[in-house]
Scaffold this active site. Structure first.
Site, PDB file in Angstrom:
ATOM      1  N   GLU A  81       7.820  12.535  27.218  1.00 45.79           N
ATOM      2  CA  GLU A  81       6.570  11.844  26.904  1.00 45.79           C
ATOM      3  C   GLU A  81       6.883  10.466  26.336  1.00 45.79           C
ATOM      4  OE1 GLU A  81       5.747  15.198  23.816  1.00 45.79           O
ATOM      5  OE2 GLU A  81       4.538  13.517  23.190  1.00 45.79           O
ATOM      6  N   CYS A 113       4.797  17.774  24.701  1.00 40.82           N
ATOM      7  CA  CYS A 113       6.040  18.522  24.437  1.00 40.82           C
ATOM      8  C   CYS A 113       6.213  19.718  25.369  1.00 40.82           C
ATOM      9  CB  CYS A 113       6.074  18.986  22.986  1.00 40.82           C
ATOM     10  SG  CYS A 113       5.773  17.651  21.824  1.00 40.82           S
ATOM     11  N   HIS A 244       8.513  25.805  19.655  1.00 40.63           N
ATOM     12  CA  HIS A 244       8.496  24.348  19.620  1.00 40.63           C
ATOM     13  C   HIS A 244       8.396  23.952  18.146  1.00 40.63           C
ATOM     14  CE1 HIS A 244       7.560  20.206  19.974  1.00 40.63           C
ATOM     15  NE2 HIS A 244       6.320  20.359  19.537  1.00 40.63           N
ATOM     16  N   ASN A 301      11.772  15.931  15.246  1.00 44.64           N
ATOM     17  CA  ASN A 301      11.064  16.303  16.470  1.00 44.64           C
ATOM     18  C   ASN A 301      11.689  15.576  17.667  1.00 44.64           C
ATOM     19  OD1 ASN A 301       9.233  17.330  18.261  1.00 44.64           O
ATOM     20  ND2 ASN A 301       7.410  16.458  17.294  1.00 44.64           N
TER      21      ASN A 301
HETATM   22  N1  CAA Z   1       6.483  20.124  -2.715  1.00 49.91           N
HETATM   23  C1  CAA Z   1       6.487  21.088  -1.748  1.00 49.91           C
HETATM   24  N2  CAA Z   1       5.591  21.106  -0.718  1.00 49.91           N
HETATM   25  C2  CAA Z   1       4.673  20.129  -0.671  1.00 49.91           C
HETATM   26  C3  CAA Z   1       4.611  19.104  -1.641  1.00 49.91           C
HETATM   27  C4  CAA Z   1       5.569  19.123  -2.701  1.00 49.91           C
HETATM   28  N3  CAA Z   1       5.591  18.193  -3.637  1.00 49.91           N
HETATM   29  N4  CAA Z   1       3.595  18.285  -1.328  1.00 49.91           N
HETATM   30  C5  CAA Z   1       3.022  18.776  -0.188  1.00 49.91           C
HETATM   31  N5  CAA Z   1       3.691  19.882   0.207  1.00 49.91           N
HETATM   32  C6  CAA Z   1       3.429  20.724   1.384  1.00 49.91           C
HETATM   33  C7  CAA Z   1       1.963  20.949   1.626  1.00 49.91           C
HETATM   34  O1  CAA Z   1       1.460  22.010   0.832  1.00 49.91           O
HETATM   35  C8  CAA Z   1       1.980  21.282   3.106  1.00 49.91           C
HETATM   36  O2  CAA Z   1       2.426  22.617   3.292  1.00 49.91           O
HETATM   37  P1  CAA Z   1       1.463  23.693   4.042  1.00 49.91           P
HETATM   38  O3  CAA Z   1       1.210  23.127   5.414  1.00 49.91           O
HETATM   39  O4  CAA Z   1       2.277  24.934   4.059  1.00 49.91           O
HETATM   40  O5  CAA Z   1       0.214  23.765   3.244  1.00 49.91           O
HETATM   41  C9  CAA Z   1       3.090  20.389   3.665  1.00 49.91           C
HETATM   42  O6  CAA Z   1       3.875  19.995   2.533  1.00 49.91           O
HETATM   43  C10 CAA Z   1       2.576  19.159   4.398  1.00 49.91           C
HETATM   44  O7  CAA Z   1       1.834  18.378   3.526  1.00 49.91           O
HETATM   45  P2  CAA Z   1       0.335  17.897   3.840  1.00 49.91           P
HETATM   46  O8  CAA Z   1      -0.514  19.077   4.124  1.00 49.91           O
HETATM   47  O9  CAA Z   1      -0.063  16.988   2.749  1.00 49.91           O
HETATM   48  O10 CAA Z   1       0.401  17.166   5.220  1.00 49.91           O
HETATM   49  P3  CAA Z   1       0.750  15.663   5.653  1.00 49.91           P
HETATM   50  O11 CAA Z   1      -0.392  14.773   5.355  1.00 49.91           O
HETATM   51  O12 CAA Z   1       2.080  15.240   5.195  1.00 49.91           O
HETATM   52  O13 CAA Z   1       0.813  15.878   7.218  1.00 49.91           O
HETATM   53  C11 CAA Z   1       1.449  16.682   9.307  1.00 49.91           C
HETATM   54  C12 CAA Z   1       1.580  16.895   7.807  1.00 49.91           C
HETATM   55  C13 CAA Z   1      -0.016  16.796   9.688  1.00 49.91           C
HETATM   56  C14 CAA Z   1       2.230  17.787  10.012  1.00 49.91           C
HETATM   57  C15 CAA Z   1       2.022  15.283   9.652  1.00 49.91           C
HETATM   58  O14 CAA Z   1       3.399  15.272   9.369  1.00 49.91           O
HETATM   59  C16 CAA Z   1       1.811  14.906  11.093  1.00 49.91           C
HETATM   60  O15 CAA Z   1       0.770  14.364  11.471  1.00 49.91           O
HETATM   61  N6  CAA Z   1       2.844  15.162  11.945  1.00 49.91           N
HETATM   62  C17 CAA Z   1       2.787  14.849  13.373  1.00 49.91           C
HETATM   63  C18 CAA Z   1       1.940  15.837  14.154  1.00 49.91           C
HETATM   64  C19 CAA Z   1       2.608  17.194  14.292  1.00 49.91           C
HETATM   65  O16 CAA Z   1       3.797  17.350  14.170  1.00 49.91           O
HETATM   66  N7  CAA Z   1       1.770  18.218  14.562  1.00 49.91           N
HETATM   67  C20 CAA Z   1       2.279  19.567  14.781  1.00 49.91           C
HETATM   68  C21 CAA Z   1       1.447  20.348  15.784  1.00 49.91           C
HETATM   69  S1  CAA Z   1       1.256  19.396  17.295  1.00 49.91           S
HETATM   70  C22 CAA Z   1       2.764  19.614  18.109  1.00 49.91           C
HETATM   71  O17 CAA Z   1       3.514  20.502  17.826  1.00 49.91           O
HETATM   72  C23 CAA Z   1       3.119  18.621  19.190  1.00 49.91           C
HETATM   73  C24 CAA Z   1       4.102  17.661  18.655  1.00 49.91           C
HETATM   74  O18 CAA Z   1       5.313  17.852  18.760  1.00 49.91           O
HETATM   75  C25 CAA Z   1       3.615  16.440  17.996  1.00 49.91           C
END
Ligand code: CAA
Length: 410
Positions: A81, A113, A244, A301
């Site tokens: 991609e 992916c 994945h 990733n």
């Molecule tokens: N200590 C420990 N853990 C902590 C923490 C701390 N101080 N602060 C936050 N966390 C945890 C949160 O609790 C959360 O865990 P849970 O999901 O178990 O609740 C985790 O860290 C992530 O934190 P946030 O919920 O605040 O999320 P974020 O705003 O950082 O975003 C994300 C996370 C949405 C995955 C972001 O990284 C993102 O957009 N990534 C790209 C998209 C992606 O990977 N999507 C996955 C599905 S789509 C797919 O698989 C296709 C692909 O390859 C893209």
């Protein structure tokens, strides 16, 4: 006739950024990156590397390791991609670099992916149909994951490639006959024409991934053969589950969902585990899922290649012990399409299961955040290979709107 992966080879770029360094630079708690996302480090491409070199370098390593001549390849599929052109496929550039013969079906596949799995299944069906006529398919999944700097996705970037030789002497993984599919038109992650970085609705993408897992595993489970007994869990029939892994914690969430679905469908099993569900899931995760995530936690990733880097890492670690055992694999591509399938590591599994990933990871050079940001900004510059470069090919730049590549002199 068995059909599947005869041999595989991984390739990762030579630079690595420890995730703590990026977390500190962005004011994100280190524990959020390490425990919250499960990421340890991120692979970074130097200016001399792009998706074409990642794919060609994996392909060259594979042909060498398998002692297969480019003349034996009758189909070349590159799944990505990170396409570099709207018309000319990455696959034909790789075809030229690897010196594959002209009598070859060559194309690029795109479905976020999922495309690596689409390519693997297309190649396997070509072999099953008898169209291969003693030649093999070369399937390469390669990607560079890029999100905008300082966005939540930035901590989940990475890059890598896996090349797989597909034929009917499947010494690495014999594919099961049945799979479970789930497709749905959703806007969870996309990259409009002209954008270098992906757009993503992060939290929604996690929900879409899990909904697709429900659909694909739900479609697969009744097709499992021999049929599952009423109290029998599918997960007891596999040694490991690979997912994945956009970030390792996603695989943990996915495993929780899959194990719950599977155990709920096996009434006696559910009665036994329901009172201690968290402990049962944690034990199953440690035994069946965590070993497959060690390598990707150090890469980040790699989109289409992610699932297959999990496979390469697991086989390298445990391949000899897995002879005769089955694996369950879940592939998800945003947008979306998902597939759950199985494979058996043959009893004679031996050196064929060594994809060379561990040696590449050990040879990487650690860089700092300013060096990563410079590399991010000069992604289309091309250049000379850095010290210790392990690849066969480099991207030298764009001239007259054409991308140019060269073989590394050694
Ligand atoms: N200590 C420990 N853990 C902590 C923490 C701390 N101080 N602060 C936050 N966390 C945890 C949160 O609790 C959360 O865990 P849970 O999901 O178990 O609740 C985790 O860290 C992530 O934190 P946030 O919920 O605040 O999320 P974020 O705003 O950082 O975003 C994300 C996370 C949405 C995955 C972001 O990284 C993102 O957009 N990534 C790209 C998209 C992606 O990977 N999507 C996955 C599905 S789509 C797919 O698989 C296709 C692909 O390859 C893209």
């Amino acid at each position: 006739m068995t059909v599947g992966i005869e041999r595989l080879a991984a390739y990762v770029p030579p630079w690595v950024l420890p995730i703590e360094a990026l977390a500190d630079a962005r004011g994100v708690a280190r524990e959020k990156a390490r425990a919250g996302l499960g990421v340890e480090a991120m692979a970074v491409t130097p200016p001399c590397e792009d998706v074409v070199t990642l794919a060609a370098n994996a392909g060259a390593r594979l042909l060498r390791a398998a002692a297969v001549s480019p003349d034996d390849i009758g189909m070349l599929l590159v799944a990505t991609e990170t396409a570099v052109d709207h018309a000319k496929p990455v696959a034909i550039l790789v075809h030229g670099l690897l010196g594959i013969r002209a009598q070859c079906r060559v194309f690029e596949l795109k479905h976020a992916c999922y495309a690596g799995t689409a390519a693997l299944m297309t190649a396997a069906d070509w072999v099953r149909a008898g169209a291969a006529r003693r030649r093999r398919a070369l399937v390469i999944a390669a990607d560079v994951a890029r999100y905008p700097l300082r966005s939540p996705g930035e901590l989940t970037q990475g890059a890598g490639a896996v090349a797989m030789l597909v034929g009917n002497d499947a010494a690495v993984l014999q594919l099961g006959a049945e799979t479970g599919l789930h497709a749905a038109d959703v806007w969870d992650f996309w990259r409009p024409l002209g954008h270098r970085e992906a757009l993503v609705d992060g939290k929604y993408s996690v929900d879409c991934y899990l909904a697709a897992l429900d659909g694909a595993f739900g479609a697969y489970r009744p097709r499992e053969w021999p049929e599952l007994g009423p109290g029998e869990a599918f997960t007891d029939r596999v040694a490991h589950l690979l997912f994945h892994a956009p970030f390792p914690k996603m695989a943990m969430k996915a495993h929780r969902r899959l194990a719950t679905l599977d155990w709920q469908a096996a009434r006696e099993r559910w009665a036994a585990v329901a009172p201690r569900l968290d402990d049962a899931i944690a034990e199953a995760y440690a035994a069946q899922v965590a070993p497959g995530l060690e390598a990707v936690a150090r890469i980040g990733n790699a989109y289409t290649a992610s699932l297959y880097l999990c496979l390469a890492g697991l086989l390298e670690r445990e391949g000899r012990r897995l002879g005769g055992r089955r694996l369950g694999l879940f592939s998800y591509g945003s947008g979306s399409c998902a597939e759950f399938f199985t494979g058996t590591v043959p009893g004679r599994a031996s050196e064929a299961t060594d994809g060379g990933l561990g040696r590449l990871l050990a040879a990487r050079t650690e860089i700092d955040v300013p060096a990563y940001e410079r590399a991010f900004a000069s992604a289309d510059a091309g250049g000379d290979p850095p010290a210790g470069f392990q690849g066969d090919f480099v991207f030298t730049g764009v001239r007259a709107e054409r991308r140019e590549y060269a073989r590394v002199a050694r």
